[in-house]
Design a protein around this motif. Structure first.
Motif, short mmCIF file in Angstrom:
data_model
loop_
_atom_site.label_atom_id
_atom_site.label_comp_id
_atom_site.label_asym_id
_atom_site.label_seq_id
_atom_site.Cartn_x
_atom_site.Cartn_y
_atom_site.Cartn_z
N ILE A 78 -19.00 -18.00 88.69
CA ILE A 78 -19.55 -16.67 88.44
C ILE A 78 -21.04 -16.76 88.08
O ILE A 78 -21.87 -15.98 88.57
N THR A 79 -21.38 -17.73 87.23
CA THR A 79 -22.76 -17.89 86.79
C THR A 79 -23.67 -18.31 87.94
O THR A 79 -24.80 -17.81 88.08
N LEU A 80 -23.19 -19.20 88.80
CA LEU A 80 -23.99 -19.62 89.95
C LEU A 80 -24.25 -18.45 90.89
O LEU A 80 -25.36 -18.29 91.42
N LYS A 81 -23.24 -17.63 91.13
CA LYS A 81 -23.42 -16.44 91.96
C LYS A 81 -24.49 -15.53 91.37
O LYS A 81 -25.34 -14.99 92.08
N ARG A 82 -24.44 -15.39 90.06
CA ARG A 82 -25.40 -14.53 89.36
C ARG A 82 -26.83 -15.06 89.49
O ARG A 82 -27.76 -14.31 89.75
N LEU A 83 -26.98 -16.37 89.31
CA LEU A 83 -28.31 -16.97 89.38
C LEU A 83 -28.91 -16.86 90.79
O LEU A 83 -30.08 -16.53 90.96
N ILE A 84 -28.08 -17.14 91.80
CA ILE A 84 -28.56 -17.06 93.19
C ILE A 84 -28.93 -15.62 93.55
O ILE A 84 -29.96 -15.38 94.18
N SER A 85 -28.11 -14.67 93.13
CA SER A 85 -28.39 -13.26 93.46
C SER A 85 -29.61 -12.74 92.71
O SER A 85 -30.30 -11.83 93.19
N MET A 86 -29.90 -13.32 91.54
CA MET A 86 -31.12 -12.95 90.82
C MET A 86 -32.36 -13.42 91.57
O MET A 86 -33.35 -12.70 91.68
N ALA A 87 -32.29 -14.66 92.06
CA ALA A 87 -33.43 -15.23 92.78
C ALA A 87 -33.59 -14.59 94.16
O ALA A 87 -34.73 -14.41 94.63
N TYR A 88 -32.47 -14.25 94.77
CA TYR A 88 -32.49 -13.69 96.13
C TYR A 88 -31.59 -12.46 96.17
O TYR A 88 -30.41 -12.54 96.55
N PRO A 89 -32.11 -11.30 95.72
CA PRO A 89 -31.31 -10.07 95.62
C PRO A 89 -30.67 -9.62 96.93
O PRO A 89 -29.71 -8.85 96.92
N ASP A 90 -31.22 -10.10 98.05
CA ASP A 90 -30.67 -9.68 99.34
C ASP A 90 -29.41 -10.47 99.70
O ASP A 90 -28.76 -10.20 100.73
N THR A 91 -29.05 -11.44 98.87
CA THR A 91 -27.85 -12.25 99.13
C THR A 91 -26.60 -11.44 98.83
O THR A 91 -26.45 -10.87 97.75
N SER A 92 -25.69 -11.39 99.78
CA SER A 92 -24.43 -10.68 99.58
C SER A 92 -23.47 -11.56 98.78
O SER A 92 -23.30 -12.75 99.07
N LEU A 93 -22.87 -10.98 97.77
CA LEU A 93 -21.92 -11.74 96.94
C LEU A 93 -20.72 -12.21 97.76
O LEU A 93 -20.07 -13.18 97.42
N ARG A 94 -20.48 -11.50 98.87
CA ARG A 94 -19.37 -11.92 99.74
C ARG A 94 -19.65 -13.27 100.38
O ARG A 94 -18.73 -13.99 100.76
N GLU A 95 -20.94 -13.58 100.52
CA GLU A 95 -21.31 -14.88 101.09
C GLU A 95 -21.01 -16.02 100.12
O GLU A 95 -20.92 -17.18 100.53
N LEU A 96 -20.87 -15.70 98.84
CA LEU A 96 -20.70 -16.72 97.80
C LEU A 96 -19.27 -16.74 97.30
O LEU A 96 -19.00 -16.74 96.10
N HIS A 97 -18.33 -16.80 98.21
CA HIS A 97 -16.93 -16.63 97.85
C HIS A 97 -16.25 -17.91 97.35
O HIS A 97 -15.17 -17.85 96.76
N ASN A 98 -16.83 -19.08 97.60
CA ASN A 98 -16.22 -20.32 97.08
C ASN A 98 -17.30 -21.39 96.90
O ASN A 98 -18.48 -21.17 97.15
N TRP A 99 -16.87 -22.57 96.46
CA TRP A 99 -17.80 -23.66 96.15
C TRP A 99 -18.62 -24.08 97.38
O TRP A 99 -19.82 -24.29 97.29
N LYS A 100 -17.95 -24.19 98.52
CA LYS A 100 -18.64 -24.59 99.75
C LYS A 100 -19.70 -23.57 100.12
O LYS A 100 -20.82 -23.93 100.51
N ALA A 101 -19.36 -22.30 99.97
CA ALA A 101 -20.30 -21.24 100.30
C ALA A 101 -21.49 -21.24 99.34
O ALA A 101 -22.63 -20.99 99.75
#
Length: 240
Positions: free
Chosen positions: A108-131
């Motif tokens: 959850i924290t990694l998804k949050r950090l990536i989306s903060m840096a790149y707001p255009d990133t869809s959370l659906r793209e970050l659905h698992n560790w590989k993603a």
């Protein structure tokens, strides 16, 4: 993007991301540990009394053997052994909960950090560790190069195994995690030792990963890391 604002957001996530679940679980674990030690001591005393009674009966033919006393001692022994097994199972569940929560919180924290840096990133793209690894790599921030990545990946492996059973999976065996080498089943002791070793490294993992997110956006890796120097652990495998 204002890099200073981003740095401030990252810092807030890391400093306000204490492992709050531990504050709930630890008192329960302390209570179980206390009960376990008390019963363990009681078991040792009961075994000594039982063995002494048996020895006295065997050495003295005229010893006034009491079947009731013998049965009472035996029953006390069995009851205490069952209680220890029950407490061990309770401790296993608490350790299991800590590990499952820890890893899900990492995701959850990694998804949050990536989306903060790149707001255009869809959370659906970050659905698992590989993603998460793929997304970070595409942004120029390689998750696998973050300090303590291997330990966090081991946390993922153990979490995945625990979701299904207490059996140690081939993935965990292949990871060569020292707490589980040569074992077929997880137990409360091995899980506890593993968790206590890995959990303190999570914040440093975040700090290192944030550094790799900042650099492609024009931030200074060195100043970011230096701001955390008082409590950043050294990683012998992947230095900052």
């Amino acid at each position: 993007m204002n890099i200073e604002n981003l740095v401030g957001k990252f810092r807030k996530v890391i400093t306000e991301n204490p492992y709050v679940f531990n504050s709930i679980v630890e008192p329960m674990r302390n209570e179980v540990d206390s009960e376990f030690e008390s019963n363990k001591k009681m078991l040792a005393e009961l075994k000594s009394k039982f063995e002494e009674y048996q020895k006295e009966c065997e050495e003295d033919d005229e010893y006034n053997f009491s079947i009731d006393h013998y049965n009472d001692l035996k029953l006390d022994l069995m009851t205490t052994e069952y209680e220890l097994e029950y407490l061990s199972q309770r401790n296993f569940v608490l350790r299991e909960m800590q590990i499952l929560y820890a890893y899900k919180n990492v995701e959850i924290t990694l998804k949050r950090l990536i989306s903060m840096a790149y707001p255009d990133t869809s959370l659906r793209e970050l659905h698992n560790w590989k993603a998460l690894k793929e997304a970070s790599k595409n942004k120029g921030a390689n998750l696998t190069q973050a300090s303590f990545y291997q330990q966090i990946d081991h946390l993922r492996c153990v979490c995945n195994a625990l979701k299904h059973s207490s059996k140690i999976t081939q993935e965990v065996k292949s990871a060569n995690i020292k707490e589980f080498n040569g074992k077929e089943l997880f137990c409360d002791l091995s899980l506890g030792t593993f968790f206590d070793r890995v959990e303190p490294l999570i914040s440093d993992f975040y700090i290192s990963f944030c550094a790799s997110l900042i650099v492609p956006l024009g931030g200074c890796k060195q100043s970011w890391l230096e701001s955390f120097e008082p409590y950043v652990n050294p990683d012998p495998e992947i230095p900052f």
